[in-house]
Design a protein around this motif. Structure first.
Motif, PDB file in Angstrom:
ATOM      1  N   ARG A 262       0.902  -1.191  -0.044  1.00 31.49           N
ATOM      2  CA  ARG A 262      -0.113   0.119   0.124  1.00 31.49           C
ATOM      3  C   ARG A 262       0.895   1.266   0.159  1.00 31.49           C
ATOM      4  N   HIS A 265       2.179   1.583  -3.528  1.00 30.03           N
ATOM      5  CA  HIS A 265       1.386   2.225  -4.235  1.00 30.03           C
ATOM      6  C   HIS A 265       1.060   3.699  -4.172  1.00 30.03           C
ATOM      7  N   GLU A 313      -1.967  -7.768  -5.156  1.00 28.67           N
ATOM      8  CA  GLU A 313      -3.199  -7.589  -5.996  1.00 28.67           C
ATOM      9  C   GLU A 313      -4.184  -6.826  -5.367  1.00 28.67           C
ATOM     10  N   ASN A 315      -3.799  -4.001  -3.626  1.00 30.55           N
ATOM     11  CA  ASN A 315      -3.358  -2.912  -3.416  1.00 30.55           C
ATOM     12  C   ASN A 315      -3.384  -1.863  -4.786  1.00 30.55           C
ATOM     13  N   ALA A 316      -4.052  -2.610  -5.646  1.00 27.32           N
ATOM     14  CA  ALA A 316      -4.317  -1.756  -6.963  1.00 27.32           C
ATOM     15  C   ALA A 316      -3.154  -1.476  -7.797  1.00 27.32           C
ATOM     16  N   HIS A 318      -0.523  -3.323 -10.611  1.00 26.87           N
ATOM     17  CA  HIS A 318      -0.280  -4.192 -11.618  1.00 26.87           C
ATOM     18  C   HIS A 318       1.081  -5.120 -11.681  1.00 26.87           C
ATOM     19  N   ARG A 384       1.130   1.236 -11.493  1.00 27.74           N
ATOM     20  CA  ARG A 384      -0.235   1.284 -11.094  1.00 27.74           C
ATOM     21  C   ARG A 384      -1.083   1.446 -12.567  1.00 27.74           C
TER      22      ARG A 384
END
Length: 410
Positions: A262, A265, A313, A315-316, A318, A384
């Motif tokens: 997180r 991200h 996956e 935590n948005a 790719h 992202r």
């Protein structure tokens, strides 16, 4: 009673090779199929059979450190190769399962690493004498897996190739802002600034690493492009075009995986790229070897692929690429061990015989685990946006990249 149980345990475990065990009462028994490798050990403490049954990895490691377990010709490599390869093949006997379940359940306590505890764990290993690391690492103090693009590479060449490979995956451009999480002694950050024109922020919890990294930046005339901070990665603010983390994720701990990704991200630019390089295991989730946990890396753990990707996956992020390095770390550790042994008299002057035995055990045990068990290195390339990196790996293996790799190996 404990001698009989240990005999059952050793009979189950050592099915290949030639293993001779002399018990504290003087009785000697042989195990295995008589093949190679071969090793012979003696237990000198009557309490060792019970200790080994209760926690084999911890008891054997401690006994070797203390001298209550001796090996014929002090051939530690043959013994650990024999033990690790057989354990990988057979696993532990049924009566050891309750202890393994307990280790699984307690790993969340062992790996709970809030900032204060994480700082203490880092100090345990990385704030040792700076001279110690000079005695076995390469000139750039890369304390992570090297990349042996050719088997005849020197350690310096392979570490340079590792940095080049990571930099290529980051798709750097001059002026990009890069965060180096767990920057060590600054080698990666300095390389990205000097060779790629990046502006780098490096963070570490080690006072020794922070002091040396800052001094290296000043001596290289890069203080305007590289800033090192003594701080927890969770305290970093801002936005970065690129994030790199080499050999730090092993210290995060499973309870903090989602928090870690997180943070990646939130700090990564919308079109940014992150490269996370970590030791991992191709087996199912497990628990850290208790000897390693106590003496080498408190709070440490090498994740299975499923554990890491599950945290990614949610935590948005790719996953653009996952690369698995097999045996590269085994070769790296062999180089470190050879250099350590070449300088062991100086290590003994810095510490003592017990420390020397501990580090010999650490380096050889880790090499054996990478060479004969399920330990590998994972590289996660994350973004992202799905199109933040090229859709094929061709950019890594273009003629220009190949020339640069050859140059790094010269």
């Amino acid at each position: 009673m404990w001698t009989k149980i240990l005999d059952v345990f050793v009979t189950h475990l050592f099915r290949k090779g030639d293993f001779s065990l002399t018990y504290p009462d003087g009785t000697t028994r042989r195990y295995g199929n008589g093949g190679t490798p071969s090793a012979a050990i003696t237990l000198h403490d009557p309490a060792l059979p019970r200790k080994i049954i209760m926690s084999p990895e911890l008891a054997v490691g401690e006994a070797y450190m203390d001298g209550t377990l001796t090996i014929v010709d002090d051939d530690l490599r043959s013994f650990l190769t024999l033990a690790v390869s057989n354990m990988a093949a057979q696993g532990k006997p049924w009566f050891h399962r309750p202890l393994d379940i307990y280790r699984q359940l307690s790993r969340y306590i062992n790996q709970f690493n809030p900032a204060k505890r994480a700082r203490a764990n880092v100090a345990h290993h990385y704030d040792l004498s700076g001279e110690l690391y000079d005695l076995f690492l390469d000139e750039d103090r890369q304390y992570s897996c090297a990349y042996f693009a050719r088997p005849d590479m020197t350690l310096e060449q392979a570490q340079a190739a590792k940095k080049r490979h990571i930099a290529d995956k980051l798709l750097l451009k001059p002026g990009m802002r890069v965060l180096d999480i767990g920057c060590g002694w600054g080698g990666m950050a300095l390389t990205l600034a000097r060779d790629y024109g990046a502006e780098v922020v490096g963070v570490t919890l080690s006072k020794e690493q922070h002091a040396l990294a800052s001094r290296r930046a000043a001596e290289a005339g890069l203080s305007d492009k590289v800033k090192f901070h003594l701080m927890d990665y969770r305290s970093v603010t801002g936005t970065f075009d690129r994030i790199v983390s080499v050999g730090m994720f092993e210290h995060v701990g499973v309870p903090h995986y989602r928090e870690y990704f997180r943070t990646v991200h939130d700090l990564l630019a919308e079109d940014g790229v992150a490269l996370i390089h970590t030791i991992g295991q191709t087996d199912e989730p497990g628990a850290t070897n208790p000897w390693i946990l106590k003496y080498i890396f408190p709070g440490g753990y090498c994740p299975s692929l499923s554990e890491a990707t599950r945290a990614i996956e949610v935590n948005a992020l790719h996953t653009c690429d996952i690369e698995v390095w097999r045996l590269h770390y085994a070769e790296t550790l062999r180089h470190w061990y050879d250099r350590f042994m070449a300088n062991i008299d100086r290590v003994r002057e810095l510490y003592d015989d017990r420390f020397c035995r501990m580090w010999r055990y650490y380096l050889i045990a880790c090499e054996a685990t990478f060479r004969h068990n399920s330990q590998v290195v994972f590289q996660f390339q994350l973004s992202r946006q799905q199109d933040a990196v090229p859709l094929t790996r061709d950019y890594l293996y273009s003629e220009d990249a190949a020339k640069e790799l050859r140059h790094a190996a010269e």
